[in-house]
Structures are given as C-alpha cells and as structure tokens.
Motif scaffolding. Sequence first.
Motif, PDB file in Angstrom:
ATOM      1  N   PRO A 204     -14.534  14.120 -40.926  1.00 27.40           N
ATOM      2  CA  PRO A 204     -14.541  12.706 -41.314  1.00 27.40           C
ATOM      3  C   PRO A 204     -15.960  12.114 -41.297  1.00 27.40           C
ATOM      4  N   PRO A 205     -16.269  11.205 -42.245  1.00 31.65           N
ATOM      5  CA  PRO A 205     -17.548  10.490 -42.196  1.00 31.65           C
ATOM      6  C   PRO A 205     -17.472   9.345 -41.188  1.00 31.65           C
ATOM      7  N   LEU A 206     -18.627   8.983 -40.647  1.00 30.35           N
ATOM      8  CA  LEU A 206     -18.657   7.885 -39.696  1.00 30.35           C
ATOM      9  C   LEU A 206     -18.515   6.550 -40.415  1.00 30.35           C
ATOM     10  N   ASP A 207     -17.847   5.613 -39.735  1.00 29.61           N
ATOM     11  CA  ASP A 207     -17.665   4.271 -40.286  1.00 29.61           C
ATOM     12  C   ASP A 207     -19.021   3.582 -40.446  1.00 29.61           C
ATOM     13  N   PRO A 208     -19.215   2.766 -41.494  1.00 32.94           N
ATOM     14  CA  PRO A 208     -20.511   2.082 -41.694  1.00 32.94           C
ATOM     15  C   PRO A 208     -20.888   1.160 -40.550  1.00 32.94           C
ATOM     16  N   SER A 209     -19.908   0.732 -39.750  1.00 32.05           N
ATOM     17  CA  SER A 209     -20.227  -0.212 -38.677  1.00 32.05           C
ATOM     18  C   SER A 209     -20.884   0.439 -37.470  1.00 32.05           C
ATOM     19  N   ILE A 210     -20.942   1.749 -37.426  1.00 32.86           N
ATOM     20  CA  ILE A 210     -21.507   2.433 -36.255  1.00 32.86           C
ATOM     21  C   ILE A 210     -23.031   2.411 -36.364  1.00 32.86           C
ATOM     22  N   PRO A 211     -23.730   1.842 -35.366  1.00 34.38           N
ATOM     23  CA  PRO A 211     -25.199   1.724 -35.447  1.00 34.38           C
ATOM     24  C   PRO A 211     -25.909   3.046 -35.193  1.00 34.38           C
ATOM     25  N   CYS A 212     -27.076   3.164 -35.792  1.00 38.73           N
ATOM     26  CA  CYS A 212     -27.911   4.363 -35.622  1.00 38.73           C
ATOM     27  C   CYS A 212     -28.341   4.486 -34.171  1.00 38.73           C
ATOM     28  N   ARG A 213     -28.359   5.699 -33.664  1.00 40.83           N
ATOM     29  CA  ARG A 213     -28.766   6.066 -32.318  1.00 40.83           C
ATOM     30  C   ARG A 213     -27.795   5.590 -31.231  1.00 40.83           C
ATOM     31  N   THR A 214     -26.964   4.634 -31.561  1.00 38.03           N
ATOM     32  CA  THR A 214     -26.024   4.136 -30.553  1.00 38.03           C
ATOM     33  C   THR A 214     -24.763   4.985 -30.525  1.00 38.03           C
ATOM     34  N   GLY A 215     -24.246   5.309 -31.720  1.00 43.17           N
ATOM     35  CA  GLY A 215     -23.068   6.148 -31.820  1.00 43.17           C
ATOM     36  C   GLY A 215     -21.805   5.462 -31.364  1.00 43.17           C
ATOM     37  N   ILE A 216     -20.790   6.255 -31.115  1.00 45.21           N
ATOM     38  CA  ILE A 216     -19.488   5.736 -30.701  1.00 45.21           C
ATOM     39  C   ILE A 216     -19.417   5.795 -29.180  1.00 45.21           C
ATOM     40  N   PRO A 217     -19.380   4.632 -28.535  1.00 48.65           N
ATOM     41  CA  PRO A 217     -19.319   4.656 -27.072  1.00 48.65           C
ATOM     42  C   PRO A 217     -17.920   5.040 -26.590  1.00 48.65           C
ATOM     43  N   GLY A 218     -17.837   5.311 -25.310  1.00 56.29           N
ATOM     44  CA  GLY A 218     -16.549   5.668 -24.729  1.00 56.29           C
ATOM     45  C   GLY A 218     -16.269   7.162 -24.836  1.00 56.29           C
ATOM     46  N   ALA A 219     -15.132   7.574 -24.339  1.00 55.38           N
ATOM     47  CA  ALA A 219     -14.790   8.999 -24.291  1.00 55.38           C
ATOM     48  C   ALA A 219     -13.694   9.340 -25.275  1.00 55.38           C
ATOM     49  N   GLY A 220     -13.580   8.629 -26.387  1.00 56.26           N
ATOM     50  CA  GLY A 220     -12.540   8.916 -27.352  1.00 56.26           C
ATOM     51  C   GLY A 220     -12.959   8.576 -28.756  1.00 56.26           C
ATOM     52  N   ALA A 221     -12.194   9.092 -29.710  1.00 53.59           N
ATOM     53  CA  ALA A 221     -12.469   8.813 -31.115  1.00 53.59           C
ATOM     54  C   ALA A 221     -11.192   9.041 -31.898  1.00 53.59           C
ATOM     55  N   ASP A 222     -11.158   8.486 -33.107  1.00 56.98           N
ATOM     56  CA  ASP A 222     -10.018   8.661 -33.993  1.00 56.98           C
ATOM     57  C   ASP A 222     -10.425   9.492 -35.199  1.00 56.98           C
ATOM     58  N   ILE A 223      -9.579  10.441 -35.544  1.00 57.61           N
ATOM     59  CA  ILE A 223      -9.765  11.196 -36.786  1.00 57.61           C
ATOM     60  C   ILE A 223      -8.788  10.607 -37.787  1.00 57.61           C
ATOM     61  N   THR A 224      -9.322   9.926 -38.781  1.00 58.83           N
ATOM     62  CA  THR A 224      -8.471   9.257 -39.757  1.00 58.83           C
ATOM     63  C   THR A 224      -8.449  10.038 -41.057  1.00 58.83           C
ATOM     64  N   GLY A 225      -7.493   9.731 -41.869  1.00 52.18           N
ATOM     65  CA  GLY A 225      -7.337  10.393 -43.156  1.00 52.18           C
ATOM     66  C   GLY A 225      -5.968  10.087 -43.706  1.00 52.18           C
ATOM     67  N   SER A 226      -5.637  10.661 -44.814  1.00 55.21           N
ATOM     68  CA  SER A 226      -4.324  10.442 -45.431  1.00 55.21           C
ATOM     69  C   SER A 226      -3.323  11.410 -44.815  1.00 55.21           C
TER      70      SER A 226
END
Length: 745
Positions: A204-226
């Motif tokens: 998956p590509p990263l959402d445009p709202s995620i800032p450079c060098r900051t990344g996704i905080p926390g210990a989880g993530a979502d894999i989205t798709g159809s």
Amino acid sequence: MFRAPVWRAVAALAVIAISLALALTTAPRLGLDLRGGTQLVFEASDSPTVKADSAATDRALDVLRQRADALGVVDPTLVRSGEKRIIVELPGVLDPRQAAEVIGRTAQLAFHPVTGAAEAGDTSAKRDENGGLLKLGPAAITGDGVSDAVEQSDPQRGPGWWVKIGFRDAAAWQRLTGAAACEPQGDPKRRIAIVLDQEIISSPPLDPSIPCRTGIPGAGADITGSFTHEEARDLAVLIKGGALPVPLTLVEQRTVGPTLGAAAIEASAQAAVAGLMLTTAFIVAVYRLSGLLAAVALVCYGLISYAALVAMGATFTLPGLAGFVLAIGMAIDANVLVFERAREEHGPQRGLRRSLELGFKNAWSAIADSNVTTLIAAGLLFWLASGPVKGFGVTLAIGVLASLVSAMLITRVLVGGVIDRIGPRASGLASQGAVRAWLADRNPRLMDARRLWLVIAGGLAAVAVAGLLVRGLNVGVEFTGGRLVEFATAKPVPADVAGQAVARAGLPSAVVQATDGGVTVRAAGLGLAESARIEQALEVHGGEVSKRREEFIGPSLGEELRRNALVALGVAVAMQLLYLAARFRWTFGAAAVLALLVDVAVVLGVFAWLGKPVDGIFVAAMLTIVGYSVNDKVVVFDRVRELWAARPKEPFAAAVDGAILQTLPRTVNTGLGALFILVALMAFGGDSLRDFALALVAGIVMGTLSSAFVAGPAAVVLARFDRRPAAPPAKRTAPRRREGSGAVV
C-alpha cells in the motif's frame, strides 16, 4: 412354524436393512495409500519468541492450508495431531519435492521499503499484488516484529474491509514510514511492501497526510484496499502466521502411486472373495446346512462391518483392508463355538432345537471373554499406533462387534428358523464331527507328558532367540528413521546391479532389495535429490522407472514409534494377564501369558531368520496374534473351569486334558477358517500384505499349538502354588451327566 422370537427376527432385519442403506448411499473414504498422493507430517518447535503450543500450531495450520490450495490440490486434508503436529494429506500430489517446497517452508514475513519500479527481466525484482515489478530494499521489520493482525470493518469509515496490524517495535515502523513519506505522491518509493515467503502480498502507498520523517506514530497500522471480508481475513491469517513463526520440521512423509493403491484394492477384494469362498466351503462341509446359514450370516457380517465403517467416516487404508479381510476369518469363531457346543449338548433325550439353544447359551461366556481380549489389542493399536495402522485397529474392533451381531443374532435367527424342518444329519449338529470322533477313539492324555511339551516349547523359543541374536531384526524405516523409496522397473534389475547403481548415486551404505517388479532403497541420509539420482541410475538397467511409494520418517518420530510399539506389546501382555487373572485365577493368567510369550518369540524368530521387515504393519500383526492367542486360551480355560467345578475330586490335570480335547474341534475349525483368509492374502496381496499374512499364519499355528502344549501344562505345573478349591458348579438347565475321561463320545 417359525419359532424364533419375533423381536430377534425384527432386530436382525433392521440391522441388515440399515447396513444395506448405509452401504448403498455412503461413499467410502479412501486413504492416500489406496488413492495415491502424499502425506506430510510436520512437528512444530519453539522459537526464541513463540512457544509451540496448540494455538501457535493452529495458526501455522492456517498458513499450510493456504499453500495447499495454491497447489491446486483437490480435497486436501489438514488436521492438527496432538499439540505440535500437523498432518497434511495431498491426494494426487506424487512429487514430494513439490509438496515439501510449497507446503513445508516456514512462513517468513517482512516489511520492506520500495526503492523504485523495475523493468521486465530484472531478476531481483518482485511482482506486486497488481502485477507490477518493484525493487525492494533490505527488510526493515521481520515477522517477529508483528504482534497481531486482524480484519476489521467500520460503516462510519465507509464500505469495505481492511487489516489492522500491531507492531512490537513502534519506532521501527515509524522510521520506515517516515522515510517513505518523503517521496512524492505516485512514486513507487512511497509504498511499503509486505512480503510473505518471498512474495509481495500487499504494497500500500502511504496516505498524503503522513508528514516526512515523522511517519506513522504508534504501534499499529491499517492495510487498506478493495478487500472483501474473505480476502481481509485470509490476509490477516497469513500475517499472523508470519508474525508468530513456529518452525516446522518434516518428521514423516509417505507417497503412494495411484496404481499401487488400485492394485491393493483389487488384491484385497480378490483375497476377500477367495477367502470367503474357501471359508464357506469349509464351514458347509463341517456343519452342513447350519454351516451354509452361518456363511450367509458371514456375508451379512461383512455388510454390517462395512456400513459401520462408512457411517463413522473411517478412512480405509491398506492395513485397514487387511484387517477387514482377516476379520471375516475371525468372525467364524463365534459360529464354531456355538455349533460345537450344540454338538456336545445333543443327545438321545435332547432334540436339535434344545441343543441349539443350549449351544448359544453355554458358548456365550467363552465368546464374550475371547472377544474382550481381541478388543484390548484393537484398542492398543488405536491408542499407540500411528498412520494407517490406526485404521487396522478400528477395523478390527468393528469386526469383533459385528461378528457378535452376525453370530448371536443373524445366525441364530436363520438356523432357528429351519432347525425344526430338517433332519439331524442335514443340520450338521447331531454328529460328533471327524476331529471329535478321532479324539474320542484315542482319548490321549496330553498332561501325562506335560514336562516334555514345556521342554519342546523352550527349545523353540531358544531357536527363535538365537535368530534374534545371530541375524537380528530387519527393522523398517518406520522405527529407525530415514527414507524408503520403492521403484517399479520395466525390466528386472538384479540385486547387485541395483546396489551398484544406488552406490553410484551417492548412497553406498543404503539397504537395497530387488524383486522381479522393482527395487526398494532404504537409507538414513536418503533425501529427495538423492532419490531423483537413484531413479535416473536405475533407468540405465531397468528401462522405464516409476516411483511406487515413498516414506520418510524423522529420527525423533522413528524413536517415538519404536517406543510406542514396545509399550503396546508390553501393555497388551500385561492387560491380558490382568484380565485373565480377574476372570479366572492368577495361575491361568500366568500360564496363558507364558504361552503367549512363546508365540511372540517364535514369530519374531521366524522374521529374524527370514530377514523379513519389522514395521508398523508387523506390530499390528503381533497385537492381533496376542488377541487371537489369548482368545484361544480363554476358550480352553473356560472349559477347564467348568469341568473342574463339575468334578472337583478328580485331579486337576484330568480337567485340563478334558478341556483341551473338548475344545480342540473348535480350535482346529476356527484356525482353519482364519488360515483360509490368510492364504488368500498371501496369494493375492503385495509384499506388505504377504508379510502381514505370514506373521499371522505363524502366530495362529503357534497359538493353536501352545494352548494345548504350553498353556495347559503350565497351568498344571502352576496349580501347586494355588491351593484354592474349584469354584462350585454353575446351575444349568437339565444338566447332562458326563462320563469317562472327559472326551465327548
């Protein structure tokens, strides 16, 4: 007039009708050794971070199921066995290398940065879930870094499903996503590749709202798709399997070609038909019309046994078929006991019907005791055996129970329905029989030479032990560990030529056996690659070469199976001793077990001197011999107890003599019935069935002889240590006086 109780006739018809309906409407479930395919057994072990418990093994099982589907296997079977083992059956898969490569790899999950798109022909690139080619950097997070994965949906976020994953190291995930977020929108480098077993399952590509060098905080993530629900669930299962990597070790592998399975079914069917015809001819010749009706009941017995097995969903295996065929011969035992007892009860003042009724009544004790001993052996097979031999235990147990229904219900209805309409000669129950008449004329006193019989038995046991010491046992791969491969060759290959070909393939220490139709190779270091080289080497001498079957047993499993086999035999002997001691008296039990040990020693000695393989099927034969041998002793000691109670003032040796002479016709007739089946198995079966039949032939012959010449004399010798008087005689209806030496005249 039909005088059998109505309820008994109705019950017999109901059992036959239900069995016929089940047999016609339920398809049998064939094991891999009959339909062809590959069976793999994996054992899970602990990793540095995960304990190989039942939950972790279940997650590994989900991963293996996905891989079996990827093979395109029709109707694969995957089950957990115990806490740490997984059994995978792949019908139609005859290449174990393919199965091991696709099924047996430990799931490896990793999260990679994408370094860019790749051109066609780039061998280092990987294809993503949409078919595009991506270049990947080194793994940033491995499967050990994933703590959980679960499919989710939320109507407030819109339709569809996604997969939520959790990480143990939140900083590693934030660094990976922070670096990718610095890439421009639409650039492949802005994607995160999730790789399972060297294959991209999601990128998956990263959402445009995620800032450079900051990344996704926390210990989880979502894999989205159809994703549909099923797709999200399967993806979560795969990720969880990678996140909790349970190392899997292949401990057993069996591959059987479909032609070998078809040949086994045909051979078993031929053996069943030939054995049933021989048994029918024999029982009709001995018991005339009663024997003919008993043969009809035997056919019903086969129907009932088959219907019970298909109703239970039991898997038919090659040893199971052998047990099914063998049980036909053993099922005659109850009929013989009843008919012989009816012959004893018949006299001038007793008609055929009364004799028949007393035969069923007075034979029940011996029938029940003898069948309990066989059920003990069958239970031990199911409890301690593995693989196809379990099927033999199930078939044997079902056969014992079905034989009771056949003899005590169906035979009783059939014979009882015609007994008043036929004459004494046609019934077959009014005459003594050739064996009984011969014994009555000679009236031998076997116990007078009891010490001689014990010395001869000791000599046979010594010869058997010498074979074990001099030749040793040809222990099969099932107990030693290693791989066994059986090749079919278009032309016969001499043993020395086959050995040289195997040595050139890199296995000079392998055990090689050659027959007219093929070559069998067994070695501890025989792998899949070596097996392929051996096949190529044999083609030079044998023409077209095909693989009939292949078995692999890991060292740990081989040791476990060997231990279980010894435990099974030891427990079988101990349980028979306890049962006999409780049912009769301890001296009877000790005498029976002594005779049983002689039987077992002689069979082992025969296999040692002949160099026959000792494997799981041999253990099944040995446990069957234990049940059969004790079965025979139970019948003898049951009669000893009866005669001794009726004539307590006579010497105990006289009661033993009389019991042996009175039960010998039953012993001979039952043994011949089983031997007909075994001879048919030896004539029509393959090598494994032939060895199985050989063990049983030796065991039945020894078991029959040891009842008279080991158990009887031993009971007389041991009687001095048990001074308890005989039990009071049981009350019987219209008792008939017995005179003379104990032989029935």
